[in-house]
Design a protein around this motif. Structure first.
Motif, mmCIF file in Angstrom:
data_model
loop_
_atom_site.group_PDB
_atom_site.id
_atom_site.type_symbol
_atom_site.label_atom_id
_atom_site.label_comp_id
_atom_site.label_asym_id
_atom_site.label_seq_id
_atom_site.Cartn_x
_atom_site.Cartn_y
_atom_site.Cartn_z
ATOM 1 N N ALA A 34 -28.355 20.075 5.387
ATOM 2 C CA ALA A 34 -27.575 18.488 4.944
ATOM 3 C C ALA A 34 -28.414 17.541 5.124
ATOM 4 C CB ALA A 34 -26.245 18.600 5.857
ATOM 5 N N ALA A 35 -29.214 17.403 6.138
ATOM 6 C CA ALA A 35 -30.242 16.289 5.973
ATOM 7 C C ALA A 35 -31.525 16.916 6.210
ATOM 8 C CB ALA A 35 -30.031 15.555 7.399
ATOM 9 N N TRP A 36 -32.291 16.471 5.214
ATOM 10 C CA TRP A 36 -33.660 16.880 5.085
ATOM 11 C C TRP A 36 -34.614 15.652 4.467
ATOM 12 C CZ3 TRP A 36 -35.351 20.772 0.571
ATOM 13 C CH2 TRP A 36 -34.896 20.261 -0.550
ATOM 14 N N GLU A 37 -35.675 15.484 4.523
ATOM 15 C CA GLU A 37 -36.445 14.563 3.803
ATOM 16 C C GLU A 37 -37.890 15.559 3.489
ATOM 17 O OE1 GLU A 37 -38.205 11.826 6.550
ATOM 18 O OE2 GLU A 37 -39.586 13.343 7.742
ATOM 19 N N LEU A 38 -38.220 14.936 1.856
ATOM 20 C CA LEU A 38 -39.281 15.227 1.391
ATOM 21 C C LEU A 38 -40.318 14.470 1.269
ATOM 22 C CD1 LEU A 38 -37.596 16.666 -2.036
ATOM 23 C CD2 LEU A 38 -38.168 17.966 0.133
ATOM 24 N N LEU A 39 -41.605 14.809 2.204
ATOM 25 C CA LEU A 39 -42.729 13.460 2.642
ATOM 26 C C LEU A 39 -43.937 13.843 1.560
ATOM 27 C CD1 LEU A 39 -43.023 12.446 6.136
ATOM 28 C CD2 LEU A 39 -44.709 11.935 4.255
ATOM 29 N N PHE A 40 -44.019 13.189 0.572
ATOM 30 C CA PHE A 40 -45.190 13.640 -0.391
ATOM 31 C C PHE A 40 -46.406 12.698 0.289
ATOM 32 C CE2 PHE A 40 -41.544 14.766 -2.859
ATOM 33 C CZ PHE A 40 -42.008 15.854 -3.775
ATOM 34 N N VAL A 41 -47.374 13.364 0.212
ATOM 35 C CA VAL A 41 -48.870 12.613 0.616
ATOM 36 C C VAL A 41 -49.694 12.359 -0.712
ATOM 37 C CG1 VAL A 41 -50.854 12.616 2.053
ATOM 38 C CG2 VAL A 41 -48.581 13.258 2.974
ATOM 39 N N SER A 42 -49.977 11.356 -1.311
ATOM 40 C CA SER A 42 -50.939 11.202 -2.299
ATOM 41 C C SER A 42 -52.483 11.135 -1.758
ATOM 42 C CB SER A 42 -50.560 10.065 -3.033
ATOM 43 O OG SER A 42 -51.506 9.938 -4.426
ATOM 44 N N ASP A 43 -53.354 12.322 -2.143
ATOM 45 C CA ASP A 43 -54.455 12.191 -1.322
ATOM 46 C C ASP A 43 -55.458 11.549 -2.374
ATOM 47 O OD1 ASP A 43 -56.708 12.720 0.362
ATOM 48 O OD2 ASP A 43 -56.693 14.918 -0.373
ATOM 49 N N GLY A 44 -55.217 10.169 -2.716
ATOM 50 C CA GLY A 44 -56.080 9.742 -3.594
ATOM 51 C C GLY A 44 -55.935 9.955 -4.946
ATOM 52 N N SER A 45 -54.571 10.387 -5.588
ATOM 53 C CA SER A 45 -54.523 10.443 -7.040
ATOM 54 C C SER A 45 -54.776 9.484 -7.860
ATOM 55 C CB SER A 45 -53.191 11.099 -7.154
ATOM 56 O OG SER A 45 -52.666 12.258 -6.405
ATOM 57 N N THR A 46 -55.663 9.789 -9.232
ATOM 58 C CA THR A 46 -55.859 8.890 -9.914
ATOM 59 C C THR A 46 -55.103 9.181 -11.145
ATOM 60 O OG1 THR A 46 -57.690 10.406 -10.692
ATOM 61 C CG2 THR A 46 -58.290 8.796 -9.068
ATOM 62 N N ASP A 47 -54.264 10.109 -11.492
ATOM 63 C CA ASP A 47 -53.464 9.924 -12.586
ATOM 64 C C ASP A 47 -52.006 9.715 -12.401
ATOM 65 O OD1 ASP A 47 -52.266 12.093 -10.688
ATOM 66 O OD2 ASP A 47 -52.494 13.800 -12.306
ATOM 67 N N GLY A 48 -51.033 9.939 -13.107
ATOM 68 C CA GLY A 48 -49.898 9.220 -12.949
ATOM 69 C C GLY A 48 -48.760 10.129 -11.925
ATOM 70 N N SER A 49 -49.337 11.077 -11.186
ATOM 71 C CA SER A 49 -48.716 11.565 -10.198
ATOM 72 C C SER A 49 -47.747 10.825 -9.105
ATOM 73 C CB SER A 49 -49.341 12.805 -9.554
ATOM 74 O OG SER A 49 -50.663 12.273 -8.926
ATOM 75 N N THR A 50 -48.619 9.725 -8.446
ATOM 76 C CA THR A 50 -48.103 9.113 -7.528
ATOM 77 C C THR A 50 -47.017 7.993 -8.121
ATOM 78 O OG1 THR A 50 -50.281 8.746 -6.533
ATOM 79 C CG2 THR A 50 -48.710 7.092 -5.749
ATOM 80 N N LYS A 51 -47.253 7.741 -9.318
ATOM 81 C CA LYS A 51 -45.855 6.822 -9.925
ATOM 82 C C LYS A 51 -44.734 7.739 -10.287
ATOM 83 C CE LYS A 51 -49.067 3.518 -12.388
ATOM 84 N NZ LYS A 51 -49.254 3.231 -13.736
ATOM 85 N N LEU A 52 -45.065 8.959 -10.493
ATOM 86 C CA LEU A 52 -43.747 9.865 -10.504
ATOM 87 C C LEU A 52 -42.886 10.099 -9.132
ATOM 88 C CD1 LEU A 52 -45.335 12.777 -12.650
ATOM 89 C CD2 LEU A 52 -43.555 11.342 -13.320
ATOM 90 N N ILE A 53 -43.719 10.083 -8.000
ATOM 91 C CA ILE A 53 -42.873 10.163 -6.845
ATOM 92 C C ILE A 53 -42.376 8.845 -6.710
ATOM 93 C CG2 ILE A 53 -43.259 10.760 -4.474
ATOM 94 C CD1 ILE A 53 -43.464 13.092 -6.332
ATOM 95 N N GLU A 54 -43.098 7.875 -6.685
ATOM 96 C CA GLU A 54 -42.433 6.477 -6.756
ATOM 97 C C GLU A 54 -41.278 6.285 -7.215
ATOM 98 O OE1 GLU A 54 -45.596 3.548 -7.737
ATOM 99 O OE2 GLU A 54 -46.524 3.712 -5.884
ATOM 100 N N ALA A 55 -41.217 6.940 -8.484
ATOM 101 C CA ALA A 55 -39.891 6.627 -9.083
ATOM 102 C C ALA A 55 -38.680 7.434 -8.540
ATOM 103 C CB ALA A 55 -40.232 6.831 -10.515
ATOM 104 N N TRP A 56 -39.082 8.462 -8.252
ATOM 105 C CA TRP A 56 -38.230 9.446 -7.529
ATOM 106 C C TRP A 56 -37.559 8.733 -6.205
ATOM 107 C CZ3 TRP A 56 -39.437 15.035 -5.840
ATOM 108 C CH2 TRP A 56 -38.248 16.004 -5.749
#
Length: 321
Positions: A34-56
């Motif tokens: 019922a209560a969880w968290e998804l903790l993404f860690v951007s390890d120096g990504s240079t493509d658009g993957s960090t922005k995808l997680i930011e938007a989410w």
């Protein structure tokens, strides 16, 4: 804010192609806590993957993002995620869907029912190239043979841990971290969970053969001192061989009439090549250990944080006194 039942740490590096598929899989899961968290860690990504997680993360508070200042490596990214995870239990999985979210939740249920501190995935089969499968097989058997501490063979970082296990992992002072080795070294009650590892859902692996080799050497030198004994063993064997060879040639000279053309030349060349090769091999082994000590003595942090999203507090990795 109440403590999540489960935190899932997901490090990623340039996974723009696969992250939308991962989001779709995670949002479709029905048997999640019922209560969880998804903790993404951007390890120096240079493509658009960090922005995808930011938007989410902007539309889903349970999605959290930690952005490192540069690429510190997969193990450091996992450590960063663990230091921010606040759940009663913490899972670790890769973003490429080779670690499947449904399987992680199955391991989570096993953790709760079996009352153990660690449930870790054991790969019974891999959809990799034959060369990679061969290197994985050799590494884990060599690791098992050399390690001075317990080893979870054929187990990667894909696992679920209790809060107690995470706290103990974070208390360890290593800067060069080999998470699966540290997890086994802690020695808490654990249970293997057999899986068949699928192929990547999209994109290409960021773990090249040189990076895998570096990780393998880090794991071997972090948990075993046996390679350092190679010099003593090889030196003893060479000295013994030299004594035996000298006795044989002495016996030939004293008790036979055999006269060799260019006596000893071939033997001398072979011994010199072999002994010099062993010297450089052992110097290389020593270099690996000295390099590990050099990096640890400098005591630089395993990672640096650029920014976070939806993360309330920064729980630092405990430093040694």
């Amino acid at each position: 804010m109440s403590q999540p039942e489960l935190s899932i740490v997901i490090p990623f590096l340039n996974e723009e192609q696969v992250l939308p598929l991962l989001r779709e899989r995670l949002e479709k899961i029905r048997n999640r806590p019922a209560a969880w968290e998804l903790l993404f860690v951007s390890d120096g990504s240079t493509d658009g993957s960090t922005k995808l997680i930011e938007a989410w993360a902007q539309v889903t508070p349970s999605v959290k993002l930690v952005v490192l200042t540069r690429n510190f490596g997969h193990q450091s990214a996992i450590s960063a995620g663990l230091s921010f995870a606040s759940g009663k239990c913490v899972g670790i999985m890769d973003a490429d869907l080779q670690d499947e979210p449904d399987v992680l939740l199955e391991m989570y249920q096993v953790l709760l029912t079996e009352k153990v501190d660690v449930v870790y995935a054991v790969r019974t089969s891999r959809r990799e190239t034959k060369l990679k499968r061969f290197f994985y097989f050799v590494f884990y058997r060599l690791y098992l043979f050399l390690a001075d501490s317990p080893v979870q063979i054929d187990a990667g970082d894909f696992c679920v841990m209790s809060r107690r296990a995470v706290r103990l992992l974070l208390s360890l002072p290593e800067k060069l971290r080999f998470v699966r080795g540290l997890r086994a070294w802690v020695g808490l009650p654990s249970k293997p969970f057999p899986i068949s590892r699928p192929a990547r859902a999209a994109g290409s692996s960021q773990y090249s053969l040189p990076k895998l080799t570096k990780l393998a050497f880090s794991g071997l030198t972090s948990f075993s001192t046996r390679p350092l004994r190679v010099g003593f063993v090889c030196g003893s064997v060479l000295c013994l061989g030299a004594v035996i060879g000298a006795l044989i040639y002495l016996a030939i000279a004293l008790f036979t009439d055999i006269h060799l053309a260019a006596p000893g030349f071939s033997t001398l060349v072979i011994i010199l090549l072999f002994s010099n090769g062993l010297i450089f091999l052992y110097l290389g082994i020593l270099g690996e250990y000295i390099g590990q000590m050099f990096m640890e003595v400098k005591a630089r942090p395993s990672f640096l944080i650029e920014r976070t999203i939806n993360v309330e507090e920064h729980a630092e990795i405990d430093e040694p006194d």
